[in-house]
Design a protein around this motif. Structure first.
Motif, PDB file in Angstrom:
ATOM      1  N   MET A   1      -6.256  10.984  -5.376  1.00  0.00           N
ATOM      2  CA  MET A   1      -7.601  11.523  -5.229  1.00  0.00           C
ATOM      3  C   MET A   1      -8.634  10.445  -4.952  1.00  0.00           C
ATOM      4  O   MET A   1      -9.755  10.747  -4.525  1.00  0.00           O
ATOM      5  CB  MET A   1      -8.011  12.286  -6.500  1.00  0.00           C
ATOM      6  CG  MET A   1      -7.214  13.544  -6.765  1.00  0.00           C
ATOM      7  SD  MET A   1      -7.483  14.193  -8.438  1.00  0.00           S
ATOM      8  CE  MET A   1      -9.262  14.365  -8.489  1.00  0.00           C
ATOM      9  N   VAL A   2      -8.287   9.176  -5.186  1.00  0.00           N
ATOM     10  CA  VAL A   2      -9.318   8.141  -5.167  1.00  0.00           C
ATOM     11  C   VAL A   2      -8.980   6.948  -4.274  1.00  0.00           C
ATOM     12  O   VAL A   2      -9.721   5.971  -4.258  1.00  0.00           O
ATOM     13  CB  VAL A   2      -9.614   7.639  -6.603  1.00  0.00           C
ATOM     14  CG1 VAL A   2     -10.225   8.741  -7.443  1.00  0.00           C
ATOM     15  CG2 VAL A   2      -8.354   7.097  -7.274  1.00  0.00           C
ATOM     16  N   ARG A   3      -7.871   6.998  -3.539  1.00  0.00           N
ATOM     17  CA  ARG A   3      -7.581   5.855  -2.682  1.00  0.00           C
ATOM     18  C   ARG A   3      -6.651   6.258  -1.536  1.00  0.00           C
ATOM     19  O   ARG A   3      -5.972   7.283  -1.587  1.00  0.00           O
ATOM     20  CB  ARG A   3      -6.944   4.725  -3.479  1.00  0.00           C
ATOM     21  CG  ARG A   3      -5.561   5.033  -4.025  1.00  0.00           C
ATOM     22  CD  ARG A   3      -5.006   3.827  -4.757  1.00  0.00           C
ATOM     23  NE  ARG A   3      -3.662   4.068  -5.267  1.00  0.00           N
ATOM     24  CZ  ARG A   3      -2.962   3.187  -5.969  1.00  0.00           C
ATOM     25  NH1 ARG A   3      -3.484   2.024  -6.250  1.00  0.00           N
ATOM     26  NH2 ARG A   3      -1.754   3.476  -6.395  1.00  0.00           N
TER      27      ARG A   3
ATOM     28  N   VAL B   1      -5.493   8.622   4.661  1.00  0.00           N
ATOM     29  CA  VAL B   1      -6.679   7.782   4.694  1.00  0.00           C
ATOM     30  C   VAL B   1      -7.802   8.425   3.887  1.00  0.00           C
ATOM     31  O   VAL B   1      -8.211   9.556   4.154  1.00  0.00           O
ATOM     32  CB  VAL B   1      -7.133   7.542   6.146  1.00  0.00           C
ATOM     33  CG1 VAL B   1      -8.335   6.603   6.187  1.00  0.00           C
ATOM     34  CG2 VAL B   1      -5.973   6.966   6.966  1.00  0.00           C
ATOM     35  N   MET B   2      -8.303   7.691   2.896  1.00  0.00           N
ATOM     36  CA  MET B   2      -9.299   8.206   1.973  1.00  0.00           C
ATOM     37  C   MET B   2     -10.624   8.479   2.670  1.00  0.00           C
ATOM     38  O   MET B   2     -11.002   7.770   3.609  1.00  0.00           O
ATOM     39  CB  MET B   2      -9.520   7.200   0.834  1.00  0.00           C
ATOM     40  CG  MET B   2     -10.334   7.753  -0.323  1.00  0.00           C
ATOM     41  SD  MET B   2      -9.465   9.149  -1.075  1.00  0.00           S
ATOM     42  CE  MET B   2     -10.796   9.983  -1.891  1.00  0.00           C
ATOM     43  N   VAL B   3     -11.320   9.517   2.225  1.00  0.00           N
ATOM     44  CA  VAL B   3     -12.665   9.807   2.705  1.00  0.00           C
ATOM     45  C   VAL B   3     -13.534   8.580   2.461  1.00  0.00           C
ATOM     46  O   VAL B   3     -13.542   8.008   1.363  1.00  0.00           O
ATOM     47  CB  VAL B   3     -13.239  11.034   1.973  1.00  0.00           C
ATOM     48  CG1 VAL B   3     -14.686  11.292   2.374  1.00  0.00           C
ATOM     49  CG2 VAL B   3     -12.372  12.254   2.239  1.00  0.00           C
ATOM     50  N   GLY B   4     -14.240   8.137   3.488  1.00  0.00           N
ATOM     51  CA  GLY B   4     -15.029   6.909   3.402  1.00  0.00           C
ATOM     52  C   GLY B   4     -14.306   5.719   3.978  1.00  0.00           C
ATOM     53  O   GLY B   4     -14.908   4.666   4.215  1.00  0.00           O
ATOM     54  N   ASP B   5     -13.003   5.848   4.206  1.00  0.00           N
ATOM     55  CA  ASP B   5     -12.198   4.801   4.827  1.00  0.00           C
ATOM     56  C   ASP B   5     -12.013   5.178   6.301  1.00  0.00           C
ATOM     57  O   ASP B   5     -12.451   6.229   6.747  1.00  0.00           O
ATOM     58  CB  ASP B   5     -10.845   4.704   4.125  1.00  0.00           C
ATOM     59  CG  ASP B   5     -10.346   3.265   4.021  1.00  0.00           C
ATOM     60  OD1 ASP B   5     -10.760   2.441   4.861  1.00  0.00           O
ATOM     61  OD2 ASP B   5      -9.537   2.982   3.127  1.00  0.00           O
ATOM     62  N   SER B   6     -11.347   4.319   7.075  1.00  0.00           N
ATOM     63  CA  SER B   6     -11.069   4.629   8.471  1.00  0.00           C
ATOM     64  C   SER B   6      -9.679   4.132   8.823  1.00  0.00           C
ATOM     65  O   SER B   6      -9.133   3.235   8.175  1.00  0.00           O
ATOM     66  CB  SER B   6     -12.101   3.972   9.391  1.00  0.00           C
ATOM     67  OG  SER B   6     -11.897   2.573   9.460  1.00  0.00           O
ATOM     68  N   VAL B   7      -9.109   4.707   9.868  1.00  0.00           N
ATOM     69  CA  VAL B   7      -7.771   4.305  10.307  1.00  0.00           C
ATOM     70  C   VAL B   7      -7.762   2.837  10.706  1.00  0.00           C
ATOM     71  O   VAL B   7      -6.861   2.078  10.325  1.00  0.00           O
ATOM     72  CB  VAL B   7      -7.297   5.191  11.477  1.00  0.00           C
ATOM     73  CG1 VAL B   7      -5.979   4.662  12.046  1.00  0.00           C
ATOM     74  CG2 VAL B   7      -7.136   6.638  11.018  1.00  0.00           C
TER      75      VAL B   7
END
Length: 456
Positions: A292-294, A323-329
């Protein structure tokens, strides 16, 4: 049995018996026969719309009291018809494509592949529509039913359905697909079930770690061959993931709101003030809460030599990155490359999937009362009064992502199946012994009926 005389249990049993795995063309035709026979009013009275290029996709329009789709924004209810393969048949308590009705820990249940993912929710939607049609009910706005045929293999049929709606000028008021559920045992120490409504989902990206080298006879192997270097890279990435070197632990807005709702007031406030600490505690609580967090990596497929006595000149390992929300591929791939730089492997992007935008949800501030999300909450309180409703981040990929984002057609895209699911049931999705309790199936019909009656 529903008021229309339709038995959703019998309909689901028959649907499970159609093995709609990828490429099983005749099975989809058989499933459509089952659905038409089980829900005759729906298929007779709703407009069926062709999805170009996808003959097995189902797209149905139920005209509402508000007029044409372009005048009053419609509701879209989604599910998918395809299922994943069953794996080892001997591992199942009951045959996976027999639709057996038998006891379970949750009560009398329908057993088989697709009962939860996603034929159970599909039958729930159709049973609710059929019951309302039987009493002459007309929804306040148009309702579209979009049942994709290839969700488990990419979801191209959902993308095509979006284009059909776009051409017809339909910009949905809200979209509801699978994703969340009324989940028991969702967090350690929490007794009440969580009715988790997905307001966003992690990106699903497929990568390959590739190692090349001098192949040859296995009797004279060179040191640090392709397979050995891949093994070193996989171990390095697993260690980096444990140290959070592949990206910081983060609490998206949906997860912060989840913690605010489920934790006692002092702890909920602390989680919002110290998200890094709360995130690391969730990591320690287990894989489900950690996801849920990473961003997570799962090592899946492997390919090397075609024979045990031949050293391959190329080998690869497939990686599924969520890929976590706030992250990018791009950021995730860059971090992976840094970790494996000394291992002599390349990183290839096979399929790119960014996280979905976050749909609005009701929060602590009364002005955040979001009408579509609030309707979902009201229906849940009515049918599942013991559950705590909350937004959350969906870890898996759904067809709903085609409706969201810059290329989508709606700002309100939610992911929730109105079915109770124990921890064991959630683990059975894509695993063995998938099943849904009969009582929970009927509750799902009640919930969907309430949703359709409550449309503004």
């Amino acid at each position: 049995m529903s008021p229309s005389g339709v038995d959703p249990v019998a309909a689901l049993q028959a649907a499970v018996r159609t093995t709609t795995t990828a490429g099983a063309e005749s099975a989809f035709a058989a499933l459509h026969e089952v659905l038409v026979a089980s829900f005759s009013r729906a298929f007779a009275q709703l407009e069926r719309v062709e999805v170009p290029g996808f003959p097995h996709a189902l797209l149905l329009r139920w005209p509402g009291a508000g007029g044409a789709s372009g005048e009053v924004a419609p509701l879209v209810l989604m599910a998918h018809q395809d299922v994943v393969p069953a794996g080892s048949l001997t591992a199942w308590t009951h045959p996976p494509f027999a639709g057996v009705l038998a006891p379970s820990a949750e009560g009398e249940a329908v057993w088989g592949r697709g009962t939860l993912d996603d034929k159970g929710p599909l039958v729930v939607v159709l049973a609710a529509v059929e019951a309302l049609l039987a009493e002459g009910f007309v929804p306040a706005r148009d309702v579209w039913l979009s049942f994709g045929s290839d969700e488990e293999t990419g979801g191209a049929s959902a993308v095509a359905a979006v284009e059909v709606l776009r051409r017809r000028g339909a910009r949905p008021w809200a979209v509801l697909d699978e994703g969340g559920a009324v989940a028991g045992g969702a967090l350690p120490g929490l007794r009440a079930p969580l009715a988790v409504v997905g307001v966003t989902e992690k990106g699903s990206t497929v990568l390959r770690l590739v190692a090349c080298g001098r192949g040859g006879h296995a009797s004279t192997p060179a040191r640090s061959g392709p397979v050995a270097r891949l093994a070193t890279a996989v171990v390095a990435l697993e260690r980096a993931e444990r140290r959070a070197a592949l990206g910081s632990v983060t609490l998206p807005a949906a997860t912060r709101e989840l913690l605010r709702r489920v934790l006692p007031p002092p702890l909920g406030g602390l989680a919002a003030r110290f998200p890094e600490v709360a995130g690391r505690l969730l990591v320690l609580a287990g894989p489900e809460s950690a996801a849920m967090v990473r961003t997570t990596l799962a090592f899946t497929a492997m390919h090397g030599s075609q024979a045990v006595n031949v050293v391959p000149d190329e080998a690869w390992v497939g990686v599924n990155a969520r890929v976590m929300v706030g992250d990018s591929v791009d950021d995730v791939v860059a971090r992976i490359r840094r970790v494996v730089a000394r291992c002599g492997v390349d990183v290839e992007i096979v399929e790119r999937g960014e996280p979905s935008p976050t749909s609005p949800f009701s929060g602590a501030d009364p002005k955040d009362d979001e009408e579509a999300f609030a309707l979902i909450e009201r229906c849940t309180a009515q049918v599942f009064p013991d559950a705590v409703s909350t937004p959350y981040v969906v870890m898996a990929a759904t067809d709903a992502r085609a409706f969201a984002g810059p290329s989508g057609i709606s700002d309100r895209v939610y992911r929730f199946s109105p079915l109770r699911m124990s921890r064991a049931q959630r683990a059975s999705i894509h695993g063995v012994d998938e099943h849904v309790a009969v009582a929970d199936l009927h509750d799902g019909v009640r919930w969907t009926t309430a949703l359709l009656r409550g449309l503004p």
